[in-house]
Design a protein around this motif. Structure first.
Motif, PDB file in Angstrom:
ATOM      1  N   ASN A 155      38.738  40.665  50.451  1.00 17.29           N
ATOM      2  CA  ASN A 155      37.957  40.554  49.535  1.00 17.29           C
ATOM      3  C   ASN A 155      38.252  39.475  48.465  1.00 17.29           C
ATOM      4  O   ASN A 155      37.688  39.613  47.334  1.00 17.29           O
ATOM      5  N   SER A 170      41.300  37.597  45.958  1.00 15.53           N
ATOM      6  CA  SER A 170      42.603  37.774  45.183  1.00 15.53           C
ATOM      7  C   SER A 170      42.664  39.110  44.519  1.00 15.53           C
ATOM      8  O   SER A 170      41.698  39.485  44.021  1.00 15.53           O
ATOM      9  N   PHE A 171      43.912  39.595  44.679  1.00 15.41           N
ATOM     10  CA  PHE A 171      44.020  41.012  43.764  1.00 15.41           C
ATOM     11  C   PHE A 171      45.659  41.051  43.379  1.00 15.41           C
ATOM     12  O   PHE A 171      46.334  40.352  43.854  1.00 15.41           O
ATOM     13  N   THR A 191      41.141  43.862  41.735  1.00 15.81           N
ATOM     14  CA  THR A 191      40.663  42.524  42.131  1.00 15.81           C
ATOM     15  C   THR A 191      40.888  41.687  40.898  1.00 15.81           C
ATOM     16  O   THR A 191      40.142  42.015  39.686  1.00 15.81           O
ATOM     17  N   GLY A 234      39.289  40.435  35.546  1.00 12.09           N
ATOM     18  CA  GLY A 234      40.272  41.514  36.348  1.00 12.09           C
ATOM     19  C   GLY A 234      41.064  42.227  35.436  1.00 12.09           C
ATOM     20  O   GLY A 234      41.573  43.114  35.786  1.00 12.09           O
TER      21      GLY A 234
END
Length: 419
Positions: A342, A344-345, A358, A374
């Protein structure tokens, strides 16, 4: 299921079916459970396979019996971060002059040292100018002759005017005298103009430096015949290197930001020539008036003061354009950013538990990543050990050593990764 081992024969019983196997032999495969639990030569009752441990506890899935993961963390910080562009550029001389001869004659002197620095107006070449000097003298003599004739014609004109007053000279004679004076005056002006033209041509025989800069090697030395025309041999080339240009290309999407920074006066360009540790600072001088449709880039030239000749024409250099500085940007170490399905995190540690968060990455500046959304700052993010983490996993902090490196994980961490 049970097995009775009788020497080299084995009797198997399972679900009411009796079968006699052939002689046992080692196949290289591991013995499945429960056969690996049966002592040799004894019959034991059927046993159930021990159940797998059930994950329970605050760690969530897979964390009930799993040891805490050893990680290294850092703080998300708010700090001033520049908005900048990096590119590869080429050093270009602002002015590059190919010196050629404007007359066909022999070179009598080369007055510079190959590769030296010359100033505007310095003598570069001297050519054989004897013919031009003789022509000038000839023209000057013709002018002197016309001036003497003019003096005689003016005397005749005065006499004719006196005689005309007493009616001793006709009007025709008076007009002829006036015409003769005017003709000689015109001849003198023409002769003087011819002398000036010859003097201009005489200047071609002494070739001066048109600009200041670094000079190359002489294309023709003393004794050779210099020729005129575009196809003639270039006598020497001069490159102006102070100031100097660095040309580089950037993506067209950055053009509005660059123009805004130029209007605000905040755009600063830093260039570092490959192989040179020293950097020089300049400003954007020229933005090309056309975007390259094949590459989607636009060419930009930055101007630099180059009195110490740090930049050399034709060399490659690293260009860094700082457009502005954001005073309060949320940043994390570059190692904290992970990439998933999904996007970058990062893993944020809250009360000893890892949580995946996230994030939207704005840009990377050196070893820091600017987060657009985020994070709000002051979070504790994982920078080492993310491969062993899952959502809700328990963590334990591992300190960095004095050299800034993380020590190898302990045995607990290794067993946790295997679990």
């Amino acid at each position: 299921m049970a097995r009775l081992s009788l020497g080299r024969l084995a009797l198997f019983s399972a679900a009411g079916i009796l079968a006699v196997g052939a002689a046992l032999h080692y196949t290289g495969r591991p013995i499945p459970w429960p056969l690996d639990q049966v002592p040799y030569g004894k019959l034991i009752p059927t046993q159930a396979k021990p159940p797998a441990p059930v994950a329970t506890g605050p760690g969530g899935r897979g964390s009930g019996s799993r040891p805490a993961v050893t990680v290294v963390t850092a703080k998300a910080e708010r700090r001033a971060m520049p908005v900048r562009l990096d590119a590869i550029g080429t050093v270009q001389a602002i002015s590059s002059v190919n010196v050629r001869s404007r007359v066909d004659t022999q070179i009598t002197e080369v007055a510079f040292k190959d590769g030296g620095y010359v100033k505007k107006g310095d003598v570069l070449f001297r050519l054989d100018s004897r013919l031009a000097e003789a022509l000038i003298k000839q023209s000057e003599a013709g002018v002197a002759k016309d001036r003497a004739s003019l003096a005689s014609a003016e005397t005749d004109l005065r006499r004719a005017e006196e005689l005309a007053k007493r009616d001793f000279a006709t009007d025709q004679r008076l007009d002829t005298a006036r015409t003769q004076v005017a003709t000689l005056k015109a001849a003198i002006r023409g002769g003087e103009a011819a002398v000036e033209a010859l003097k201009v041509q005489l200047s071609y025989y002494t070739i001066l430096a048109p600009v200041s800069g670094r000079i190359g090697a002489a294309g023709l030395k003393e004794g050779n015949i210099a020729k005129t025309g575009d196809n003639s041999t270039v006598l020497v080339t001069i490159n102006q290197i102070d100031p100097i240009y660095v040309s580089f290309a950037v993506a067209q999407r950055h053009l509005p930001d660059i123009r805004t920074a130029m209007a605000a006066g905040t755009a600063v360009v830093q260039a570092t020539q490959h192989g040179v540790s020293k950097s020089v600072e300049g400003t954007i001088a020229v933005i090309d008036n056309l975007v390259d449709a094949t590459t989607g880039t636009i060419q930009i030239r930055a101007s630099f003061e180059n009195a110490d000749e740090t930049l050399w024409p034709g060399a490659l250099c690293q260009v860094r354009v700082t457009l502005r500085v954001d005073p309060d940007a949320v940043t994390v170490p570059r190692e904290a950013i992970q990439t998933g399905q999904n996007g970058s995190f990062v893993f944020v540690v809250e009360d000893g538990v890892a949580r995946a968060r996230t994030v939207a990455v704005d840009r990377t500046v050196d070893d820091r990543v600017v987060i657009a959304s985020g994070l709000v700052g002051d979070e504790t993010v994982v920078v080492d050990g993310q491969l062993l983490l899952t959502e809700g996993a328990r963590t334990v902090e591992r300190k960095r050593d004095r050299g800034g490196q993380s020590p190898p994980p302990n045995q607990t961490s290794q067993r946790g990764s295997a679990g």
